[in-house]
Design an enzyme around this catalytic site. Structure first.
Site, PDB file in Angstrom:
ATOM      1  CB  VAL A 140      -0.984  -0.004   1.195  1.00  0.00           C
ATOM      2  CG1 VAL A 140      -0.274  -0.229   2.507  1.00  0.00           C
ATOM      3  CG2 VAL A 140      -1.795   1.277   1.222  1.00  0.00           C
ATOM      4  CG  HIS A 183       5.456  -3.263   1.941  1.00  0.00           C
ATOM      5  ND1 HIS A 183       5.980  -2.140   1.310  1.00  0.00           N
ATOM      6  CD2 HIS A 183       5.063  -4.101   0.945  1.00  0.00           C
ATOM      7  CE1 HIS A 183       5.917  -2.320  -0.009  1.00  0.00           C
ATOM      8  NE2 HIS A 183       5.377  -3.490  -0.255  1.00  0.00           N
ATOM      9  CB  CYS A 184       3.069   1.706   3.582  1.00  0.00           C
ATOM     10  SG  CYS A 184       3.398   2.033   5.324  1.00  0.00           S
ATOM     11  CE1 TYR A 185      10.000   4.814   0.021  1.00  0.00           C
ATOM     12  CE2 TYR A 185      10.367   6.257   1.897  1.00  0.00           C
ATOM     13  CZ  TYR A 185      10.786   5.748   0.689  1.00  0.00           C
ATOM     14  OH  TYR A 185      11.981   6.154   0.137  1.00  0.00           O
TER      15      TYR A 185
END
Length: 348
Positions: A53, A107-109
């Site tokens: 995401v 996960h994202c950043y």
């Protein structure tokens, strides 16, 4: 699996720090972009599914890895971003991965806000927990979890809807309209992926038409059904607000999350508390100007009599003191209430 060289990846904005991840429960990990691109770590932990995401998808090297199923949701970490509508799909993806004996990384950043929001929503639905309880569970596993204020408000709305997306829920309707209004403010036109907000013309409903309708006072044409009304109370402001405070307990900072949605009168207030000085309604198919104008008048599609107005950006303040934005409203003196539908097609 891919060759060892695939672990040497590059990306223009790749600066998410070292590999960071935490095991939330069996088979479910929450981490950052670096973890999702660390081939050695993915192999070691037998990651079979990755839910991304982020503002852009994973590098091609990861996308081409065999035996890993990927799902990508494009969202930026902004409070007014709509992440709520992805809760159901992300839950199904995570649930399927775990039930198939796989290990899933969300996960994202940085693994702090966007991905944490999806994991909290998953825990809420899976165990039927309140937003606060699910938040605490995830934060106890990954201490720097911190969804932005808008995402926290959306998680609270998810709890209020019973861990599902209830499109008939008044709060959800208002939430979606506010998100769409942000898009209109930027593009000056309603994006195609928000066309579902435009509800069918109630005058054309021939299958199980609603018994309670509102008609043009001049020509009797049906212009709204009871389910299209967005009720409000005097002096109400329908705005999503988040308040976060910190208290020191046992030498540790603990987040006390309070999410206040100042539009929750619609479920609990008595009918007598509902203001009738203006009828706020959902956008309807007989309102052609609302697709490419930010504001304007609402005229009867049959006789052209003025019925009300609309504004995507400024909204409208009712004489009762309530402020709603965006707003699509009918003036009570211009419409008549009717509790029986007769010869629906004749009204067109």
């Amino acid at each position: 699996m891919a060759q060892e060289s695939t672990s040497n990846l590059s990306r223009e904005d790749f600066d998410a720090g070292p590999t960071s991840y935490d095991k939330i429960e069996d088979n479910l990990y929450l981490g950052n972009l670096t973890a999702a691109t660390d081939v050695k770590w993915l192999r070691k932990n037998k990651i079979s599914h990755i839910l991304t995401v982020d503002s852009c998808p994973l590098p091609r090297q990861i996308q081409e890895l065999p035996d890993i199923t990927l799902k990508y949701i494009q969202i930026t970490d902004m409070p007014r971003e709509d992440i709520l509508t992805y809760f159901e799909n992300s839950y199904e993806f995570i649930d399927h991965a775990i039930k198939s004996n796989g290990n899933v990384l969300v996960h994202c950043y940085f693994g702090v806000s966007r991905s944490a929001t999806l994991v909290i929503a998953y825990i809420m639905k899976k165990y039927e927990l309140t937003f606060i309880d699910a938040y605490d569970i995830v934060k106890n596993k990954r201490r720097f979890v911190g969804p932005n204020p808008g995402f926290l408000a959306q998680l609270k709305l998810y709890e209020d809807m019973g861990f599902t997306i209830d499109t008939r829920n008044i709060k959800f309707k208002l939430y979606r309209l506010q998100i769409a209004a942000d898009k209109v403010r930027k593009a000056k036109i309603l994006p195609s992926n928000y066309i579902d907000l435009i509800k069918p013309d109630p005058a054309l409903e021939t299958v199980h038409p609603e018994p309670t309708v509102y008609r043009c006072a001049k020509c009797r044409r049906i212009v709204a059904s009871a389910s299209n009304i967005l009720p409000h109370s005097p002096h109400e402001r329908q705005i999503w607000r988040h308040v976060s405070t910190k208290k020191n307990k046992k030498n540790q900072d603990t987040d006390n999350i309070i999410v206040r949605t100042i539009n929750d009168n619609t479920d609990n207030n008595k009918q007598s508390d509902i203001c009738k000085k203006i009828y706020f309604i959902e956008p309807l198919a007989w309102m052609p100007d609302i697709l490419n104008h930010v504001d304007g008048k609402l005229n009867c599609p049959k006789c052209e009599a003025k019925l009300g107005a609309f504004s995507w950006i400024s909204g409208c303040q009712c004489p009762c003191g309530s402020k709603i934005a965006p707003a699509f409203y009918l003036i009570p003196s211009k419409v008549d209430w009717s509790n029986a539908v007769q010869n629906v097609l004749v009204t067109v």
